[in-house]
Design a protein around this motif. Structure first.
Motif, PDB file in Angstrom:
ATOM      1  N   ILE A  57       0.840  -1.190   0.000  1.00 33.79           N
ATOM      2  CA  ILE A  57       0.000   0.000   0.000  1.00 33.79           C
ATOM      3  C   ILE A  57       0.876   1.242   0.000  1.00 33.79           C
ATOM      4  O   ILE A  57       2.000   1.243   0.505  1.00 33.79           O
ATOM      5  CB  ILE A  57      -0.978   0.052   1.193  1.00 33.79           C
ATOM      6  N   SER A  58       0.353   2.305  -0.599  1.00 34.09           N
ATOM      7  CA  SER A  58       0.996   3.615  -0.601  1.00 34.09           C
ATOM      8  C   SER A  58       0.179   4.534   0.279  1.00 34.09           C
ATOM      9  O   SER A  58      -1.037   4.649   0.117  1.00 34.09           O
ATOM     10  CB  SER A  58       1.064   4.160  -2.034  1.00 34.09           C
ATOM     11  N   VAL A  59       0.835   5.170   1.244  1.00 33.55           N
ATOM     12  CA  VAL A  59       0.148   6.045   2.187  1.00 33.55           C
ATOM     13  C   VAL A  59       0.765   7.434   2.137  1.00 33.55           C
ATOM     14  O   VAL A  59       1.975   7.592   1.973  1.00 33.55           O
ATOM     15  CB  VAL A  59       0.211   5.481   3.625  1.00 33.55           C
ATOM     16  N   ASN A  60      -0.061   8.465   2.272  1.00 35.01           N
ATOM     17  CA  ASN A  60       0.378   9.857   2.113  1.00 35.01           C
ATOM     18  C   ASN A  60       0.823  10.485   3.424  1.00 35.01           C
ATOM     19  O   ASN A  60       0.217  10.239   4.476  1.00 35.01           O
ATOM     20  CB  ASN A  60      -0.759  10.706   1.531  1.00 35.01           C
ATOM     21  N   LEU A  61       1.837  11.325   3.330  1.00 39.58           N
ATOM     22  CA  LEU A  61       2.228  12.158   4.467  1.00 39.58           C
ATOM     23  C   LEU A  61       3.014  13.350   3.949  1.00 39.58           C
ATOM     24  O   LEU A  61       3.614  13.295   2.873  1.00 39.58           O
ATOM     25  CB  LEU A  61       3.053  11.381   5.495  1.00 39.58           C
ATOM     26  N   GLY A  62       2.991  14.435   4.728  1.00 42.10           N
ATOM     27  CA  GLY A  62       3.698  15.648   4.361  1.00 42.10           C
ATOM     28  C   GLY A  62       5.096  15.683   4.942  1.00 42.10           C
ATOM     29  O   GLY A  62       5.434  14.903   5.840  1.00 42.10           O
ATOM     30  N   PRO A  63       5.947  16.604   4.463  1.00 41.04           N
ATOM     31  CA  PRO A  63       7.316  16.698   4.962  1.00 41.04           C
ATOM     32  C   PRO A  63       7.414  16.921   6.462  1.00 41.04           C
ATOM     33  O   PRO A  63       8.298  16.373   7.120  1.00 41.04           O
ATOM     34  CB  PRO A  63       7.882  17.901   4.191  1.00 41.04           C
ATOM     35  N   ALA A  64       6.492  17.727   7.018  1.00 44.81           N
ATOM     36  CA  ALA A  64       6.567  18.023   8.456  1.00 44.81           C
ATOM     37  C   ALA A  64       6.379  16.760   9.289  1.00 44.81           C
ATOM     38  O   ALA A  64       7.084  16.537  10.278  1.00 44.81           O
ATOM     39  CB  ALA A  64       5.520  19.071   8.830  1.00 44.81           C
ATOM     40  N   LEU A  65       5.405  15.927   8.911  1.00 43.14           N
ATOM     41  CA  LEU A  65       5.189  14.688   9.658  1.00 43.14           C
ATOM     42  C   LEU A  65       6.343  13.727   9.441  1.00 43.14           C
ATOM     43  O   LEU A  65       6.776  13.041  10.379  1.00 43.14           O
ATOM     44  CB  LEU A  65       3.871  14.039   9.235  1.00 43.14           C
ATOM     45  N   ALA A  80       6.464  -2.047  12.704  1.00 38.52           N
ATOM     46  CA  ALA A  80       7.725  -2.302  11.994  1.00 38.52           C
ATOM     47  C   ALA A  80       7.673  -3.531  11.076  1.00 38.52           C
ATOM     48  O   ALA A  80       8.178  -3.470   9.944  1.00 38.52           O
ATOM     49  CB  ALA A  80       8.870  -2.427  13.001  1.00 38.52           C
ATOM     50  N   PRO A  81       7.080  -4.661  11.491  1.00 37.63           N
ATOM     51  CA  PRO A  81       7.062  -5.829  10.592  1.00 37.63           C
ATOM     52  C   PRO A  81       6.255  -5.607   9.313  1.00 37.63           C
ATOM     53  O   PRO A  81       6.444  -6.332   8.329  1.00 37.63           O
ATOM     54  CB  PRO A  81       6.418  -6.920  11.458  1.00 37.63           C
ATOM     55  N   LEU A  82       5.348  -4.613   9.307  1.00 47.36           N
ATOM     56  CA  LEU A  82       4.511  -4.351   8.141  1.00 47.36           C
ATOM     57  C   LEU A  82       5.150  -3.376   7.156  1.00 47.36           C
ATOM     58  O   LEU A  82       4.683  -3.237   6.017  1.00 47.36           O
ATOM     59  CB  LEU A  82       3.153  -3.786   8.594  1.00 47.36           C
ATOM     60  N   LEU A  83       6.223  -2.690   7.564  1.00 48.19           N
ATOM     61  CA  LEU A  83       6.800  -1.620   6.748  1.00 48.19           C
ATOM     62  C   LEU A  83       7.308  -2.067   5.381  1.00 48.19           C
ATOM     63  O   LEU A  83       7.257  -1.273   4.431  1.00 48.19           O
ATOM     64  CB  LEU A  83       7.916  -0.921   7.518  1.00 48.19           C
ATOM     65  N   PRO A  84       7.824  -3.289   5.200  1.00 57.09           N
ATOM     66  CA  PRO A  84       8.237  -3.687   3.847  1.00 57.09           C
ATOM     67  C   PRO A  84       7.096  -3.661   2.828  1.00 57.09           C
ATOM     68  O   PRO A  84       7.354  -3.609   1.620  1.00 57.09           O
ATOM     69  CB  PRO A  84       8.760  -5.115   4.046  1.00 57.09           C
ATOM     70  N   ARG A  85       5.851  -3.651   3.295  1.00 62.85           N
ATOM     71  CA  ARG A  85       4.699  -3.608   2.386  1.00 62.85           C
ATOM     72  C   ARG A  85       4.074  -2.213   2.340  1.00 62.85           C
ATOM     73  O   ARG A  85       2.953  -2.046   1.878  1.00 62.85           O
ATOM     74  CB  ARG A  85       3.648  -4.636   2.822  1.00 62.85           C
ATOM     75  N   VAL A  86       4.811  -1.206   2.801  1.00 63.39           N
ATOM     76  CA  VAL A  86       4.296   0.163   2.843  1.00 63.39           C
ATOM     77  C   VAL A  86       5.239   1.093   2.072  1.00 63.39           C
ATOM     78  O   VAL A  86       6.449   1.061   2.270  1.00 63.39           O
ATOM     79  CB  VAL A  86       4.149   0.673   4.290  1.00 63.39           C
ATOM     80  N   GLY A 142       8.729   9.060  13.727  1.00 64.44           N
ATOM     81  CA  GLY A 142       9.821   8.160  14.071  1.00 64.44           C
ATOM     82  C   GLY A 142       9.400   7.103  15.079  1.00 64.44           C
ATOM     83  O   GLY A 142       9.746   5.922  14.947  1.00 64.44           O
ATOM     84  N   GLN A 143       8.628   7.511  16.083  1.00 62.10           N
ATOM     85  CA  GLN A 143       8.118   6.543  17.070  1.00 62.10           C
ATOM     86  C   GLN A 143       7.146   5.569  16.421  1.00 62.10           C
ATOM     87  O   GLN A 143       7.149   4.369  16.724  1.00 62.10           O
ATOM     88  CB  GLN A 143       7.431   7.295  18.210  1.00 62.10           C
ATOM     89  N   PHE A 144       6.337   6.081  15.510  1.00 62.48           N
ATOM     90  CA  PHE A 144       5.333   5.249  14.849  1.00 62.48           C
ATOM     91  C   PHE A 144       5.983   4.114  14.056  1.00 62.48           C
ATOM     92  O   PHE A 144       5.589   2.948  14.175  1.00 62.48           O
ATOM     93  CB  PHE A 144       4.480   6.124  13.933  1.00 62.48           C
ATOM     94  N   VAL A 145       6.994   4.436  13.240  1.00 62.41           N
ATOM     95  CA  VAL A 145       7.591   3.401  12.395  1.00 62.41           C
ATOM     96  C   VAL A 145       8.476   2.445  13.197  1.00 62.41           C
ATOM     97  O   VAL A 145       8.836   1.374  12.689  1.00 62.41           O
ATOM     98  CB  VAL A 145       8.388   4.022  11.232  1.00 62.41           C
ATOM     99  N   ARG A 146       8.823   2.803  14.429  1.00 60.57           N
ATOM    100  CA  ARG A 146       9.602   1.901  15.273  1.00 60.57           C
ATOM    101  C   ARG A 146       8.718   1.067  16.202  1.00 60.57           C
ATOM    102  O   ARG A 146       9.222   0.222  16.949  1.00 60.57           O
ATOM    103  CB  ARG A 146      10.612   2.701  16.097  1.00 60.57           C
ATOM    104  N   ASP A 147       7.426   1.314  16.160  1.00 62.58           N
ATOM    105  CA  ASP A 147       6.486   0.536  16.975  1.00 62.58           C
ATOM    106  C   ASP A 147       6.619  -0.942  16.606  1.00 62.58           C
ATOM    107  O   ASP A 147       6.536  -1.300  15.434  1.00 62.58           O
ATOM    108  CB  ASP A 147       5.062   1.030  16.708  1.00 62.58           C
ATOM    109  N   PRO A 148       6.819  -1.837  17.582  1.00 67.79           N
ATOM    110  CA  PRO A 148       6.980  -3.269  17.283  1.00 67.79           C
ATOM    111  C   PRO A 148       5.802  -3.862  16.516  1.00 67.79           C
ATOM    112  O   PRO A 148       5.975  -4.861  15.800  1.00 67.79           O
ATOM    113  CB  PRO A 148       7.109  -3.903  18.677  1.00 67.79           C
TER     114      PRO A 148
END
Length: 388
Positions: free
Chosen positions: A232-240, A256-262, A247-253
């Motif tokens: 999946i492709s998800v949107n976010l702006g430069p500030a976020l 993190a295991p789902l990030l290769p599909r994002v 940073g905390q969100f993508v390090r959440d256990p």
């Protein structure tokens, strides 16, 4: 490639006399100078992709304008595409300037209009004529949703009222679906059902990052129901993107295991003052291997310099570029040169807004890897695509 047309960005207070009556001539004189400096500063940021034709002019308190034109560039902008983007971002900046000078009560978006007009000449009379015509055509519709309360918006974000939609992304070589772009909408039949209303309200209440993060959480949760290896492709702006919260969100256990599909699609809600600084921040703060794409490349603030610096995995050609396919040999050859330049930088091209088989075939022959648009499938509610 250049464009000889000239444009004027103009800001007009709806009732300048009101400010004089309330605050007095001395205060307004000082505020006028501060506002002129502020408009000059945000025009420098807002129009960074264009050629400025002088400093901001203010013939009188209550009106400011700035002339600009197209720069020579391989990836041209499109003013019809960019006008609402520039107006919206400029309106946010002007809103904040008025609050800074006169206080919260006078910062209302309804207190001014911001327009962008094309002008055939740059003499004062022609500029005034173009600005007056544009202002007369202004409908007064808010570029930000002031009518949506902050409490209501926070309830949507915190109470699960956001709805996820997904639009298919196909691989052009074989026509198979390889992933989906995640889109977020508010409740059906509400003022924030469509993205413009939802994110306009968030910008008005300065909750854009809060809303974007909530959208990310909601979309990524659906990966549990989306069959592998679809991504999946998800949107976010430069500030976020460079925020501690992300940073905390993508390090959440759990995440993190789902990030290769994002694929995190970097959008351009504001001009990026320093792409190099953004790249350094991303490299230093975020986990390695994070997949990035650039949205609306060729129509907005992102250009080949951004691609070269950020080195995204995917570069999306904007809807306007795709919609022009077949209009002329010059348009098609320009798009092909852009695609080849991006591919040399190691990125894959995704054409968005594909409406017909001809556009799909031209993109395929030109070397684009992916495409999305109504020709391949409209956005649908996640619950319909992936019943739980």
């Amino acid at each position: 490639m250049t464009d000889s047309r000239c444009y004027v960005l103009a800001v007009q207070l709806n009732d300048p006399a009101h400010f004089l009556a309330v605050f007095g001539a001395a205060v307004v004189e000082v505020a006028h100078a501060d506002l002129t400096r502020g408009v000059e500063e945000f025009c420098g940021r807002l129009l960074s992709r264009y050629r400025r034709c002088g400093e901001v002019a203010s013939p009188e308190f209550g009106r400011w304008y700035c002339l600009f034109a197209e720069k020579a560039s391989l990836m041209r902008t499109d003013m019809e595409e960019q006008r609402p983007v520039l107006r919206e971002i400029g309106a946010v900046m002007m809103h904040e300037l008025l609050i800074g000078c006169f206080g919260q009560a006078t910062g209302s978006r309804q207190g001014f209009n911001l327009v962008i007009a094309e002008t055939d000449a740059v003499d004062p009379e022609s500029i005034e004529s173009a600005v007056n015509q544009a202002l007369s055509e202004e409908t007064g519709a808010s570029l930000m949703r002031a009518d949506v309360s902050e409490d209501y918006l926070r309830q949507l974000v915190n109470g699960g009222g956001l709805l996820s939609y997904f639009q298919p992304i196909v691989e052009l070589q074989n026509g198979t679906t390889v992933g989906y772009e995640a889109l977020t909408r508010g409740p059906v039949d509400s003022a924030v059902h469509l993205a413009d209303g939802l994110f306009g309200a968030a910008r008005y209440h300065r909750l854009t990052d809060v809303l974007e993060l909530a959208c990310l959480r909601r979309a990524i949760e659906w990966l549990k129901a989306i069959p592998e290896p679809l991504w999946i492709s998800v949107n976010l702006g430069p500030a976020l993107l460079i925020s501690p919260e992300f940073g905390q969100f993508v390090r959440d256990p759990k995440i993190a295991p789902l990030l290769p599909r994002v694929v995190f699609e970097l959008t351009e809600h504001v001009p990026v003052a320093s792409v190099a600084g953004l790249h350094d921040a991303v490299s230093g703060l975020l986990p390695s291997g994070l997949r990035l794409s650039l949205d609306d490349t060729g129509c907005g603030f992102f250009d080949l310099t951004t691609v070269e610096t950020m080195r995204p995995e995917i570069v999306k050609l904007c809807i306007t570029v795709v919609s022009r396919i077949g209009c002329s040999a010059e348009v098609d050859s320009g798009m092909q040169r852009t695609i080849h330049a991006v591919k040399r930088l190691g990125a894959l091209i995704l054409g968005e807004g594909v409406e017909n088989v001809h556009q799909a075939e031209v993109l395929k022959r030109s070397g684009a890897a992916y495409a999305q648009g109504h020709y391949f499938g409209r956005p649908k509610p996640a619950i319909e695509l992936f019943p739980l």
